[in-house]
Design a protein around this motif. Structure first.
Motif, PDB file in Angstrom:
ATOM      1  N   HIS A   1       0.823  -1.215   0.000  1.00 50.71           N
ATOM      2  CA  HIS A   1       0.000   0.000   0.000  1.00 50.71           C
ATOM      3  C   HIS A   1       0.853   1.259   0.000  1.00 50.71           C
ATOM      4  CE1 HIS A   1      -2.348   3.262   1.901  1.00 50.71           C
ATOM      5  NE2 HIS A   1      -3.366   2.753   1.209  1.00 50.71           N
ATOM      6  N   ARG A   2       1.925   1.275   0.764  1.00 55.71           N
ATOM      7  CA  ARG A   2       2.741   2.486   0.840  1.00 55.71           C
ATOM      8  C   ARG A   2       3.408   2.792  -0.494  1.00 55.71           C
ATOM      9  NH1 ARG A   2       8.105   1.268   1.504  1.00 55.71           N
ATOM     10  NH2 ARG A   2       8.616  -0.913   1.954  1.00 55.71           N
TER      11      ARG A   2
ATOM     12  N   LYS B   1       0.694   4.204  -2.783  1.00 56.93           N
ATOM     13  CA  LYS B   1       0.374   5.579  -2.406  1.00 56.93           C
ATOM     14  C   LYS B   1       1.440   6.540  -2.905  1.00 56.93           C
ATOM     15  CE  LYS B   1      -0.983   8.419   1.542  1.00 56.93           C
ATOM     16  NZ  LYS B   1      -1.222   8.450   3.004  1.00 56.93           N
TER      17      LYS B   1
ATOM     18  N   CYS C   1      -9.434   1.262  -2.438  1.00 53.17           N
ATOM     19  CA  CYS C   1      -9.017   2.141  -1.326  1.00 53.17           C
ATOM     20  C   CYS C   1      -9.631   3.517  -1.534  1.00 53.17           C
ATOM     21  CB  CYS C   1      -7.495   2.233  -1.266  1.00 53.17           C
ATOM     22  SG  CYS C   1      -6.881   3.298   0.075  1.00 53.17           S
TER      23      CYS C   1
ATOM     24  N   CYS D   1      -7.050   6.614  -1.025  1.00 57.24           N
ATOM     25  CA  CYS D   1      -6.158   6.835  -2.167  1.00 57.24           C
ATOM     26  C   CYS D   1      -6.934   7.348  -3.374  1.00 57.24           C
ATOM     27  CB  CYS D   1      -5.425   5.543  -2.520  1.00 57.24           C
ATOM     28  SG  CYS D   1      -4.129   5.093  -1.332  1.00 57.24           S
TER      29      CYS D   1
ATOM     30  N   GLU E   1      -7.362  11.049  -2.904  1.00 58.13           N
ATOM     31  CA  GLU E   1      -6.089  11.735  -3.132  1.00 58.13           C
ATOM     32  C   GLU E   1      -5.746  11.766  -4.616  1.00 58.13           C
ATOM     33  OE1 GLU E   1      -2.389  13.609  -2.095  1.00 58.13           O
ATOM     34  OE2 GLU E   1      -4.385  13.439  -1.211  1.00 58.13           O
TER      35      GLU E   1
END
Length: 473
Positions: free
Chosen positions: A99-100, A103, A129, A132, A135
């Motif tokens: 996930h990081r 992102k 997600c 995300c 964003e």
């Protein structure tokens, strides 16, 4: 996958397994032209482990790869493709990224800078997600602002619209008079231009143009010199309102009720020359602050003075105007010289609003009969043809102004005391609004100004030259 798989999706310890592992943040990708394609060996094609392919005659048999649950295709060099075998290669699976990492790729995805595999992985993650996805939407909208095709300059009428909206909700306790609104708007527009230019541009050369008698003249100065000129001529209005004169004792008298006997205010040109010659050094950007403070003070004083102040006489040396007309005159000159500065520093500058432009044109049209009479006394215009009593309609010229701020005016030809009348029109001139203002400012020759002319040629010539004679330094 085997029992010793890593948590990040890697399986096994062999080199083949490492090639199948998910990349984290990819390094910069080289262009296809940067590869030495001849030196790059072609990898063997992958085949379905359930199918068997006979080896070519004389070739060593290839070892069968260990079967895995998620075989991955090797990355091919740009511009090269693997040779096709008897069977189609297996489909490459999607990247599995933490996930990081996903992102951290959102910014590159918004800029369309991800590889195809990264794009597929990011877009698959966005469906799962919500944080995300929000964003990513925000970043994509921001990228759209970076690629806008529209001008980044503010609309010159934005300030007026904001003020109108505010005043419609809560009217001002002390409103700015209607006749002072054009001056308020034009000084604000010019100040916005001055705030946007660099220090060096204050010394950019500017050539001021006007018309004297039968010829065009000009005077070279700088951007800072133009602002000093505007400030000193605005001082005529400030002294009429009882405020300080920016020239001080060099003005030759205050010009109000306390003027010294025998001393009249200097003409605008003489005041400007006095200011320029009194300066020990060429004007710099420091002149902006006193000019802007003076313009604000003029608006405040005129607003608090009440209704009767509109008819207060403002002397220009050899003529005088009521305060309401003088403020229009100052707004007109502020716009004209703002355009001169904008041309010198290559800055976009739009004409005033239609309502304000109409007021400026109306002032010039009302001044034309007196200007025409003055030129006749100097022998620069034809004689009067048909004199009438004061207040009676007389021989007229129909001035038709087209476009923004336009309208129709009838100019008395033989006497300033006569009334212009459609029934007594002997000639007609059609001009665009901006072109007429350029003529009045002395920026356009009277011979080249009119777009359409009909009727008495002498009357047309006299009116056009009278309009140009309204210009001054």
């Amino acid at each position: 996958m085997s029992a010793n798989d890593d948590a990040d999706g890697r399986g096994g310890d062999g080199p083949d397994d490492e090639a199948q592992g998910a990349r984290r943040i990819p390094g910069p990708r080289a262009a296809a032209d940067d590869f030495d394609l001849a030196a790059v060996p072609l990898p063997a094609p992958r085949t379905d482990p359930t199918q068997h392919r006979e080896p070519a005659p004389g070739a060593e048999p290839e070892a069968e790869p260990e079967p895995t649950e998620e075989p991955a295709m090797p990355v091919e060099p740009p511009g090269r493709t693997a040779p096709m075998g008897p069977t189609a290669p297996a489909t490459s699976p999607a990247l599995v990224l933490p996930h990081r990492v996903l992102k951290s790729l959102l910014g590159a995805w918004a800029l369309s800078a991800c590889s195809a595999e990264e794009t597929e992985a990011v877009e698959a993650h966005l469906t799962e997600c919500a944080a995300c996805a929000d964003e990513a939407l925000r970043l994509r909208d921001a990228v759209g602002l970076l690629h806008t095709d529209g001008s980044l300059d503010l609309d010159p009428m934005l300030r007026s619209r904001v003020l109108d909206a505010c005043l419609s909700r809560r009217p001002a306790k002390i409103p700015v008079p209607d006749w002072a609104a054009p001056y308020d708007a034009e000084t604000a527009r010019l100040d916005a231009l001055l705030r946007d230019i660099g220090s060096s541009e204050w010394h950019a050369p500017v050539r001021l143009k006007w018309f004297e008698r039968e010829r065009a003249v000009n005077r070279k100065t700088t951007v800072a010199g133009v602002i000093g000129h505007l400030m000193t001529v605005d001082g005529l209005v400030s002294t009429a309102l009882g405020m300080d004169d920016p020239l001080g004792d060099a003005a030759g008298g205050r010009g109000g009720s306390d003027s010294a006997p025998g001393h009249a205010p200097l003409s605008p040109g003489a005041r400007t020359e006095a200011y320029w010659s009194a300066a020990r050094r060429p004007p710099t950007r420091t002149v902006r602050e006193p000019w802007r403070e003076q313009s604000h003070a003029l608006i405040r004083t005129a607003s608090f003075a009440g209704r009767g102040v509109a008819e207060l006489s403002v002397s220009y040396g050899d003529f005088a105007l009521p305060l309401q007309d003088s403020m229009l005159d100052r707004a007109f000159e502020c716009w004209v010289h703002g355009g001169d500065i904008a041309d010198a520093v290559d800055y976009p500058y739009e004409p005033p609003s239609a309502a304000h432009l109409h007021r400026m044109i109306d002032l010039a049209a009302r001044l034309l009969p007196a200007a025409l009479a003055g030129r006749r006394r100097a022998g620069l215009a034809g004689p009067a043809r048909h004199l009438v009593t004061a207040g009676s309609p007389g021989r007229s010229l129909h001035l038709e102004i087209e476009g923004s701020g336009g309208g129709d005016w009838y100019i008395a030809l033989d006497s300033p005391a006569a009334l212009g009348s459609p029934a007594h029109a002997v000639a007609q001139v059609a001009l665009d609004g901006a072109e007429f203002c350029q003529l009045v400012a002395g920026h356009v020759s009277p011979v080249e100004a009119a777009a359409g002319q009909e009727g008495d040629r002498e009357a047309i010539r006299d009116v056009l030259f009278a309009a140009a004679s309204l210009s001054r330094l």
